[in-house]
Design a protein around this motif. Sequence first.
Motif, PDB file in Angstrom:
ATOM      1  N   LYS A 229      48.679  41.336   7.664  1.00 32.91           N
ATOM      2  CA  LYS A 229      48.282  41.079   9.271  1.00 32.91           C
ATOM      3  C   LYS A 229      49.946  40.750   9.496  1.00 32.91           C
ATOM      4  O   LYS A 229      50.613  39.679   9.139  1.00 32.91           O
ATOM      5  N   ASP A 271      55.798  51.586   9.058  1.00 33.33           N
ATOM      6  CA  ASP A 271      54.432  51.784   9.208  1.00 33.33           C
ATOM      7  C   ASP A 271      53.715  52.803   8.476  1.00 33.33           C
ATOM      8  O   ASP A 271      53.794  54.122   8.747  1.00 33.33           O
ATOM      9  N   GLU A 329      52.380  44.920  16.116  1.00 31.70           N
ATOM     10  CA  GLU A 329      51.562  43.884  15.880  1.00 31.70           C
ATOM     11  C   GLU A 329      50.343  44.408  15.090  1.00 31.70           C
ATOM     12  O   GLU A 329      49.701  43.533  14.311  1.00 31.70           O
ATOM     13  N   ASP A 330      49.792  45.866  15.794  1.00 36.58           N
ATOM     14  CA  ASP A 330      48.625  46.251  14.825  1.00 36.58           C
ATOM     15  C   ASP A 330      48.847  46.802  13.559  1.00 36.58           C
ATOM     16  O   ASP A 330      47.683  47.250  12.893  1.00 36.58           O
ATOM     17  N   THR A 331      50.055  46.843  13.027  1.00 33.45           N
ATOM     18  CA  THR A 331      50.435  47.445  11.664  1.00 33.45           C
ATOM     19  C   THR A 331      49.515  46.781  10.527  1.00 33.45           C
ATOM     20  O   THR A 331      49.614  45.274  10.408  1.00 33.45           O
ATOM     21  N   THR A 332      48.573  47.216   9.728  1.00 34.46           N
ATOM     22  CA  THR A 332      48.002  46.869   8.663  1.00 34.46           C
ATOM     23  C   THR A 332      48.564  47.256   7.227  1.00 34.46           C
ATOM     24  O   THR A 332      48.184  46.723   6.199  1.00 34.46           O
TER      25      THR A 332
END
Length: 799
Positions: A229, A271, A329-332
């Motif tokens: 997260k 990413d 921010e949405d990198t998992t």
Amino acid sequence: MKFTLSWLKEHLDTTASLGEIRDGLTMLGLEVEGITDPAEALKGFVVGYVVEAVQHPNADRLRVCKVDTGSGVVQVVCGAPNARTGMKGIFAPSGSYIPGTDLHLKASKIRGQDSNGMLCSFRELQLGEDHSGIIDLPAEATTGAPAAEALGLDDPVIEIKVTPNRADCLGVHGIARDLAAAGLGTLKPMKADKIAGTYQSPIKWTHGYEAVPDSPCPIVVGRHFRGIKNGPSPDWLQRRLKAIGLRPISALVDITNLVTFDLNRPLHVFDAKKLAGDLVMRQAREGEQTLALDGKTYTLDPSIAVIADAKGVHGIGGIMGGEDTGVAEDTTEVFLEVAYFDPIRTAASGRKLGIFSDARYRFERGIDPQSVWWGAEVAARLILELCGGETSEIVSSGVMPHWQRSFTLRPDRVKTLTAIDVPAAETAAILGKLGFVVEGNGPWTAAVPSWRPDIVGEADLVEEVTRVWGFDNIPTTSLPRLSPTSKPVRDPMQRRVPLARRALATRGLNEAVTWSFLPLKQAERFGGGQADLRLLNSIAAELDTMRPSILPNLLDAARRNEARGLADPALFEVGPQYKDATPTGQRVVAAGIRHNMAVPRNWAGPARTVDAYDAKADALAVLVAIGAPVDNLSSQSGAPDWYHPGRSGVLKLGDRVMAQFGELHPELSAGADLKGPVVAFEVFLDAPPLPKAKATKARPKLVLSAFQPLERDFAFIVDSDVDADKLVRAARNADKALVTAARVFDVYTGKGVPPGKKSIALTVTLQPVERTLTDAEIEAASAKIVSQVAKATGATLRG
């Protein structure tokens, strides 16, 4: 390189004061450029507890607060909408200076209520832009505690200058190692425990080089992370980065920046979902482009190392990552890059692309090649702690470059090179604390640690011992005298330069300092422009040739001054000019120009423009100042073609030119957009003979005559091409004991003078020394003068 004191103490167990650390860093060669203590600006500000906040009886938007400051309760009138009973904020007592509003607080009455101090907002303390209300501190903040402590600003920021050879000190851990070696504490071990991977990385590294050890990236390590997260980094990390001038971005990016400055280990994270298969280290293809993290698109060529996948380039090796595969921010899922790049090739690529980054700054100075392994472990621990998720096993490609080397240090070498007598045990101990593996009892064999690429010989080991032991321990030893008496710092030729400057400044000229080169066309016009005086790498395209004369540069300076309304420029410069590229082709010249008025209009007479004689007077003043035999100089024609052919001349001693002067050629004046006459001179400071050494026993005597001098006038008829100077010198040499001066007072052509002739009238001064001259003696002296002038010039006495 910046870091905070608390950051340093995470690597150094020390009780040393800030002052001791500052001095220790400087003595180690890590010069402290500045220390910033944010707490100084908040001195006197404390945590205040609002015991009571009630509505102001005379103002709707104000509240009257009772504030407990830890040393008493004071009343404050506050206009912040969030002021309330039970809150804690930053209190500034009366007499404080508020930096955000440039206000000195005074006790006052606001709408009839006493106010003794104020509760502050972030903007008022210059800690941010928030001015919507006063600072609202957590309930656990201690009432009366210093504001800097409550806000986490009691941490001084230290900035040091790191020399290019000390790349190991571009990380806080390396700085702590040096301080520990100097006895200012104990180095704490680096936290680089191995993190076990729980799965196989879906992304692998490959090399696109035939000879991996000699490639721009000999070895690269990576690991995959999933289930992470990526949000804002924790407060401690953000404060640390802000303190050294970095902007927090996200947890993943902030981690890479932290490791870069903490351990001198640049990192990059991709990413993983934006990558197309495995990553390869290779050279860029001609014309390939990449959008870098700075928002700019760069066109690459095969000399530049890149990180790429099947789709294209996603990073410039050792310099900057790509925007397309950057984390958000949405990198998992991310893939971590930990690489070692060749310093020289990284520097060349960075210069070619014009990119300056923290990564390039470190790679081109040489980082620890071993850090590819422990760097992957450090980064993995931080990512798992701050972002959660799990990590894969480590993947790598390439081979470790050969960094291992050892050097022998002889026991007496420190003393013979530096004169410092360091005990043998201390020598070995210092090297050991710096990370060297030392074997033997003297001579020692010291194995160089992987983070010190600058150590290349025994002298470097001596330097390490010396700087830690202290350069201030080098004994002061006077050099032996080479002669029983002191000698002048400058020889007679060198002393001519300041003497010429002083003489010309005394005559009202302003000194200029111009370039020693000029455009080729100007150089050719002034007799230069030879191929061996052309510059291969000039600072400007038009300044491509060494100057054969100072005058063109002075002309340009005069034009610029007049264009700005500075009339009547009179400029000079003392400096080199170049005839050719041989050792004797450079001459030191005192040159100057004058334009427009020589004498402005005044009560005694009209204005007068400059002429060749003004330039001659300047040249003679320089020659007199440097000790040239001006009485023996002859003034002749023959000045170079940049002077006016009929209004110029040279001053010679025999056949040797001492100076040249005159009005500049009208073509040059017009080309410089200068209207009216421009006169100039050039004095060759190396031309006059040096004074002969005089015996020190015989001192010159001052001879004063008690007898009145007398003057006699003579008028001679000479050919029109005879220089008046010849007559003057002949008359002066007729009787050196009696004749003390001779000068021209009239030149006449016309009625009574035959064609092709001219009349020159001289005044000759006779100074008797032993007795008053008789008429017969005067007549004899006069006859000798007439005879000498006639013999030297063919003159006849005018009837």
